[in-house]
Enzyme design. Sequence first.
Site, short mmCIF file in Angstrom:
data_model
loop_
_atom_site.label_atom_id
_atom_site.label_comp_id
_atom_site.label_asym_id
_atom_site.label_seq_id
_atom_site.Cartn_x
_atom_site.Cartn_y
_atom_site.Cartn_z
CE LYS A 1 -3.28 1.82 12.62
NZ LYS A 1 -3.95 1.60 11.31
CB THR B 1 -8.17 -9.01 13.39
OG1 THR B 1 -7.10 -8.80 14.34
CG2 THR B 1 -9.04 -7.77 13.33
CE1 TYR C 1 -1.51 -0.34 14.84
CE2 TYR C 1 -2.24 0.19 17.07
CZ TYR C 1 -2.52 -0.24 15.79
OH TYR C 1 -3.80 -0.56 15.44
CB SER D 1 -5.53 2.13 16.54
OG SER D 1 -5.47 1.49 17.81
CB CYS E 1 -8.50 -2.14 6.14
SG CYS E 1 -10.20 -1.58 6.32
CB VAL F 1 -0.96 0.05 1.21
CG1 VAL F 1 -2.01 -1.02 1.09
CG2 VAL F 1 -0.19 -0.05 2.52
#
Length: 252
Positions: free
Chosen positions: A162, A193, A158, A145, A83, A58
């Site tokens: 986000k 998930t 992370y 998130s 996503c 991506v």
Amino acid sequence: MDLSGSSAVVTGGGSGLGAATAEALAQAGAKVVVLDLDGAKATAVANRIGGVAVAGDVAEEAPVIAAVEAAEALGPLRVAVACAGIAPAARVAGRSGPHDLALFERVVRVNLVGTFNLLRVAAARMTTNGPLADGERGLVVCTASIAAFEGQIGQAAYAASKGGVVGLTLPAARELARFGVRVVTIAPGLIHTPLMDTLTPEAREALSRQPLFPQRLGRPTEFGALVLAIAANPLLNGETIRLDGALRLPPA
């Protein structure tokens, strides 16, 4: 927004939130292009929903352009959903030394640069669409998130990536408003998930008790349902929506 006869692109669509979103969009009448780094997973989802698969990173220009062009061949591109994401854990200053810089860069590249890559390419194409009855031309949904707001120990990369997605949302929505293109971000909490399946049953049970209500892990289908709700309500724009059962993450 009526999705019948339109097309959509979902990155990270080979599993988890992306797969559930691709399925929801297809059920709503859109022809969906599934972009995923794992081509086999993308193909499996695309075959299941009557869509098209594109394999690629991506954060690279060519695969995202290819996905948008494939969507346009199916109908006007009205929805794009980012996503794709990764969430490796590492401490800023751990026992083995400082946080690996290459790992930090990789997380930001996939989660933030990859999201912006879809946003820029999809929005540019959406601006050329004919307007719908209310003047709307398209919708881009990004995935952040709740770690963007309450990042835990070990989530520096992370949470930063986000947080960047959250920060991107309003300025992008403001810029694209004159074209009738909306930008909305979803900030999920604990969702069941495939990543959760790598944990022990005891660990999953402990996590499922953290949300206030409903006291369970979220379901990917609930994320997909929110994407459809956003598409249906043109007043939702420039906002980050928490999808977390009132969960607020502790430090660790």
